[in-house]
Design an enzyme around this catalytic site. Structure first.
Site, PDB file in Angstrom:
ATOM      1  N   HIS A 102      -3.758  -4.674  -5.519  1.00 18.74           N
ATOM      2  CA  HIS A 102      -2.353  -4.386  -5.530  1.00 18.74           C
ATOM      3  C   HIS A 102      -2.347  -6.379  -6.767  1.00 18.74           C
ATOM      4  O   HIS A 102      -3.986  -6.910  -6.958  1.00 18.74           O
ATOM      5  CB  HIS A 102      -1.857  -5.382  -4.432  1.00 18.74           C
ATOM      6  CG  HIS A 102      -0.856  -3.768  -3.610  1.00 18.74           C
ATOM      7  ND1 HIS A 102      -0.340  -3.971  -2.666  1.00 18.74           N
ATOM      8  CD2 HIS A 102      -1.879  -2.834  -3.695  1.00 18.74           C
ATOM      9  CE1 HIS A 102       0.053  -2.998  -2.215  1.00 18.74           C
ATOM     10  NE2 HIS A 102      -0.795  -2.246  -2.337  1.00 18.74           N
ATOM     11  N   GLU A 109      -1.658  -9.063  -6.206  1.00 20.81           N
ATOM     12  CA  GLU A 109      -1.846 -10.409  -5.099  1.00 20.81           C
ATOM     13  C   GLU A 109      -3.476  -9.975  -4.813  1.00 20.81           C
ATOM     14  O   GLU A 109      -4.349 -11.333  -5.247  1.00 20.81           O
ATOM     15  CB  GLU A 109      -1.404  -9.964  -3.986  1.00 20.81           C
ATOM     16  CG  GLU A 109       0.190 -10.488  -4.528  1.00 20.81           C
ATOM     17  CD  GLU A 109       1.022  -9.075  -4.342  1.00 20.81           C
ATOM     18  OE1 GLU A 109       0.632  -7.681  -4.993  1.00 20.81           O
ATOM     19  OE2 GLU A 109       1.881  -8.933  -4.049  1.00 20.81           O
ATOM     20  N   CYS A 138      -1.676  -7.605   1.469  1.00 23.91           N
ATOM     21  CA  CYS A 138      -1.296  -8.385   0.152  1.00 23.91           C
ATOM     22  C   CYS A 138      -1.262 -10.072   1.128  1.00 23.91           C
ATOM     23  O   CYS A 138      -1.967 -11.304   1.171  1.00 23.91           O
ATOM     24  CB  CYS A 138      -0.407  -8.442  -0.422  1.00 23.91           C
ATOM     25  SG  CYS A 138      -1.593  -6.973  -1.945  1.00 23.91           S
ATOM     26  N   CYS A 146       3.225  -7.397   0.512  1.00 27.32           N
ATOM     27  CA  CYS A 146       3.137  -6.328   1.475  1.00 27.32           C
ATOM     28  C   CYS A 146       2.228  -6.765   2.815  1.00 27.32           C
ATOM     29  O   CYS A 146       1.513  -8.023   2.053  1.00 27.32           O
ATOM     30  CB  CYS A 146       3.040  -5.031   1.185  1.00 27.32           C
ATOM     31  SG  CYS A 146       0.539  -5.250   1.120  1.00 27.32           S
TER      32      CYS A 146
END
Length: 170
Positions: free
Chosen positions: A65, A67, A98, A95
């Site tokens: 992701h 992040e 993260c 999420c």
């Protein structure tokens, strides 16, 4: 794609909006690569340390992701897995994975653009950052600029509309 930068934002600009614009540019790069368009920028003392966008499809990595990628790049750039005093700007509410990584990195702040009503872990579905019993507290802020909120949501909406159209039978 992960990228490490050292960029200053002019002190007379609204820094949250300016840094979110940089994250939004990363989201557009993700869309151009066929990835879900989420972008992130990590800042310390007014300087961009790293920027990244989603790459799970290209890397075959469910943890890639935006992040996570920006946390990894920033930790390498700063030579420390603790990112004390840093702010992470991300176009979509993080999420649970993260959010957990951000808490472990000891970020000072997280600023996000669009809420995520399906998997958001900064207030939409749950709020990992609100648990006072955790050993670190990170401030979470949704951008206050409605134009930026709309832009962050629009890039996602347009991406998924295009994908649905592309998969629809003729």
């Amino acid at each position: 794609m992960m990228q490490t930068l050292a960029t200053d934002i002019a002190p007379d600009t609204d820094s949250d909006a300016a840094f979110m614009q940089l994250a939004l540019a990363q989201a557009h790069l993700a869309a151009d690569c066929g990835e879900v368009p989420v972008g992130a920028v990590l800042v310390k003392d007014g300087r961009v340390i790293a920027s990244a966008h989603n790459t799970p499809i290209a890397t075959h990595d469910p943890t890639a992701h935006a992040e996570i990628m920006v946390l990894r790049a920033a930790a390498q750039a700063l030579g420390n897995y603790r990112l004390d005093g840093c702010t992470l700007y991300v176009t979509l509410e993080p999420c649970a994975m993260c959010s957990g990584a951000m808490l472990h990195a000891r970020l000072a702040r997280v600023v996000f653009g669009a809420p995520d009503p399906k998997t958001g872990a900064a207030g939409s579905v749950l709020n990992l950052f609100a648990h006072q019993q955790l050993n670190h507290q990170t401030q979470v802020v949704q951008v206050h600029d409605s134009v930026l909120q709309h832009a962050c949501a629009s890039v996602l909406r347009e991406f998924f509309q295009y994908r649905r159209k592309k998969k629809a039978p003729a």
